[in-house]
Design an enzyme around this catalytic site. Structure first.
Site, PDB file in Angstrom:
ATOM      1  CG  LEU A 144      -0.960   6.251   0.101  1.00  0.00           C
ATOM      2  CD1 LEU A 144      -1.617   5.893   1.415  1.00  0.00           C
ATOM      3  CD2 LEU A 144      -0.248   5.046  -0.485  1.00  0.00           C
ATOM      4  NE  ARG A 224       1.868  -3.638   0.330  1.00  0.00           N
ATOM      5  CZ  ARG A 224       1.811  -2.678   1.247  1.00  0.00           C
ATOM      6  NH1 ARG A 224       2.443  -1.534   1.052  1.00  0.00           N
ATOM      7  NH2 ARG A 224       1.123  -2.848   2.365  1.00  0.00           N
ATOM      8  CG  ASP A 248       8.384   3.955   1.068  1.00  0.00           C
ATOM      9  OD1 ASP A 248       9.434   4.168   1.719  1.00  0.00           O
ATOM     10  OD2 ASP A 248       7.312   3.599   1.600  1.00  0.00           O
ATOM     11  CD  GLU A 253       9.163  -3.604   0.501  1.00  0.00           C
ATOM     12  OE1 GLU A 253       8.788  -3.655   1.698  1.00  0.00           O
ATOM     13  OE2 GLU A 253       8.573  -2.943  -0.354  1.00  0.00           O
ATOM     14  CG  HIS A 272       7.409  -0.654   3.005  1.00  0.00           C
ATOM     15  ND1 HIS A 272       6.980  -1.802   2.423  1.00  0.00           N
ATOM     16  CD2 HIS A 272       6.283   0.041   3.300  1.00  0.00           C
ATOM     17  CE1 HIS A 272       5.658  -1.821   2.366  1.00  0.00           C
ATOM     18  NE2 HIS A 272       5.209  -0.705   2.894  1.00  0.00           N
TER      19      HIS A 272
END
Ligand code: NAD
Length: 306
Positions: A144, A224, A248, A253, A272
């Site tokens: 990433l 995360r 995100d 969540e 997400h």
């Protein structure tokens, strides 16, 4: 390792229909079928999430890069190989992150918000800016992080990064080690978080790290939720100690309706979804096919985490 029957667990539906994975795996030697919690008829599963019934299988492949919610020790103890999907999200999450930064800089979210009200309005004249020459610090330079750094550099940002080994990294000017995190973020207009959630990264972006950032800086979290202390972030945003954020991932969540993050100016909330991509099942299938070959040949599975 003899994988004759491979299950695609229905939890992959969080990303795309299980049938799309099955279709991509038509050419493998194993029989591929969609399975629910009953995995007694398969040797291995491809899955989004963990289920206790998986422990004891020969092999479990997680279609995500993050496997922090898998009980890794239990897999290890049972001799169940666990592999993840690190390596496939550089372009998707890299582009999403670039898009979020562009929106914040070019005020695109404001225009879309105004459009929903059928309102013709422009921002304060000095609000829009270009990403060119702005400083970006990427925390974590794996798949990433490198995807984000490459794209930041391509658009003319000055990119620094944080990684555990201070090795030179393409598209990154200065590489800091984690003990110099505050120094690394101090001059950045954007800080993008791209580390896995581990014991050493939980709460990494805490009140002190946020205080070390510029008042006009933006935090982007595509890693995360628990890597960032959410309460401290809300406080920093509410007191204008930070200009904004693009998030995100969240501590809880889906983000609870009561979260103040929904309503804060210059906070972009995405569900997400940073890596979602029509090629997702194709990319995962490539990894699964590689590992089926390894399972049959030498057992040396790639991306093995347990
Ligand atoms: P990766 O394994 O390729 O890279 C992770 C990098 O972080 C590694 O280079 C590792 O050395 C580094 N790292 C670990 N601890 C660190 C620390 N304390 N300081 C600095 N660097 C540290 O994984 P990836 O594919 O880049 O994914 C990274 C994480 O991002 C995943 O574990 C997952 O939790 C998250 N992720 C989220 C989404 C999403 O849907 N938003 C998508 C993919 C990945």
């Amino acid at each position: 390792m003899d994988i004759a029957r491979l299950g695609v667990h229905e939890s992959v539906g969080a990303v795309c229909p299980p049938a799309a994975f099955v279709e991509q795996l038509q050419d493998v030697d194993a029989a591929v079928s969609v399975v629910d919690e009953d995995v007694s008829a398969v040797d291995a599963v491809v899955t989004f999430g963990h289920a206790d019934a998986f422990v004891g299988l020969d092999w479990v492949h997680c279609i995500r890069a993050g496997y922090d919610d898998f009980p890794v020790e239990a897999y290890r103890d049972a001799g169940t190989a666990l592999t993840n999907s690190t390596g496939i999200h550089g372009a998707s999450v890299g582009e999403t992150t670039l898009g979020l930064m562009l929106s914040l800089a070019r005020r695109l979210h404001e225009y879309r918000d105004a459009q929903t009200e059928r309102t013709w309005t422009t921002p304060a004249w000095d609000a829009p800016f270009t990403l060119r020459d702005e400083r970006l610090t990427v925390v974590g330079l794996g798949t990433l992080g490198r995807g984000i750094a490459t794209r930041g550099d391509a658009i003319g940002m000055h990119v620094d990064g944080v990684r555990r080994t201070p090795a030179r990294t393409p598209h990154v000017r200065t590489v800091y080690t984690p003990d110099r995190l505050h120094e690394a973020v101090a001059d950045a207009r954007f800080v993008a978080v791209a580390v896995p959630l581990t014991a050493s990264t939980r709460g990494l972006i805490d009140a002190d790290a946020l205080a070390a950032m510029r008042d006009d800086a933006y935090l982007v979290n595509v890693a995360r939720g628990a890597v960032v202390e959410e309460d401290a972030l809300v406080t920093a945003l509410e007191t204008d100690a930070l200009a904004g954020a693009a998030l995100d991932v969240f501590e809880t969540e889906p983000l609870p309706e009561s979260s103040p993050l929904w309503d804060l100016d210059d906070v972009l909330v995405t569900p997400h979804a940073a890596p979602l991509d029509r090629e997702y099942p194709t990319d995962v299938a490539r990894l699964v096919r590689t590992n089926l070959r390894h399972a049959a040949a030498d057992g040396a599975l790639v991306n093995r985490v347990a």
